[in-house]
Write an enzyme that holds these catalytic residues in place. Sequence first.
Site, PDB file in Angstrom:
ATOM      1  N   HIS A 173       0.039  -6.795  -3.029  1.00 10.69           N
ATOM      2  CA  HIS A 173      -0.383  -5.740  -2.007  1.00 10.69           C
ATOM      3  C   HIS A 173      -0.114  -4.391  -2.058  1.00 10.69           C
ATOM      4  CE1 HIS A 173       0.701  -5.281   2.865  1.00 10.69           C
ATOM      5  NE2 HIS A 173       1.320  -4.237   2.304  1.00 10.69           N
ATOM      6  N   CYS A 174      -1.686  -4.206  -1.225  1.00  8.62           N
ATOM      7  CA  CYS A 174      -1.711  -2.471  -2.103  1.00  8.62           C
ATOM      8  C   CYS A 174      -1.129  -1.797  -0.460  1.00  8.62           C
ATOM      9  CB  CYS A 174      -3.277  -2.341  -1.926  1.00  8.62           C
ATOM     10  SG  CYS A 174      -3.659  -0.641  -2.625  1.00  8.62           S
TER      11      CYS A 174
END
Length: 342
Positions: A180-181
């Site tokens: 997850h960025c």
Amino acid sequence: MDFLTLLVIYLCFVLAAVALLCACSGRKESFLARSVNGASQVLSFVIPTQLQSATQRVLHRLFHTRSCLFVVLHVALQAAVYGEYTWEVFVYCWELQFHLLLLLLPYLLLAGNMGCFILCSWANPGIITKSNHASLVKIYAYDGVLFQKGIVCPTCNMEKPARSKHCSFCSMCVHRFDHHCVWVNNCIGAFNAKYFFLYLFTLTAMAATIAIITAAFLLQVVLLSNMMRGSYIDDQGQERAVEILFLIQHLFLTFPRIVFMLGFVILLTLVLGAYCCFNLYLALTNQTSNEWYKSRRYGWSHQLTLQPHDRGVVYKNTYSKGVWMNLKEIFKPPTVLERKKK
């Protein structure tokens, strides 16, 4: 030790923790995360409980829920760098007759980067739903080590396909989950990995291009002023030849914002370049960040085999199909299970 000193020490620790947690976002049990948790327990004996609770709420909000804060910070940093580049570096370089195409290159890269950023942020990374679960579960075979058949996600109440993972930020399972960025406020999965790769590449190229142009401008200033052949009077009243340290100090006093921006974009280029190389390695070997991290728990072998009980399981990446096919899979994710020909 007074309360103010404790507060300063604690805030410094929090900033370090934020940096470490940002680097290992999506990896709850990493060495860095465990180190931060251990340090938190030590400081908990001297830091007031209310301050601890407030900090934990802030960190949970930042690193365990979807938030636009890092997106806003991302845009603000880009605006600051490009503002300084436009109003000072571009103007000075134009007066020094730099080639126009070179000066416009950062803007072209910015346009491409923003396009990739929007696509990466808004694209479906591969959310697993009840309607597409039956088809997605057939894409990849279970390797029996990192991904076991029959594991049910307790939140989504569905069997987890191979190479998938439940994202605690978005509260959903993602097909071929990478990480997850927080900078794009979205998961990176099978269907937006190509946009993230291009986003990262253009972001690195932007920082490198601005750094090169800015460094070329400062070098041109030094050469035109013939400063390297000059001298200066030191604090003891003695005449000395110009040194690199004096030259940097002089440039910083003359162009403080430009030199500060140059230092920032050079650091950014090094960090992004290293991360870009790591992502290229993952793409060429058909791994995700999640798989790479999980595989560190096991040894590495050319065969997937069970070792003696004191050594445990040895892991082998069974998803790699060769450099070209691995890279192709990033830009054209498979839709059916590819079985090896016997």
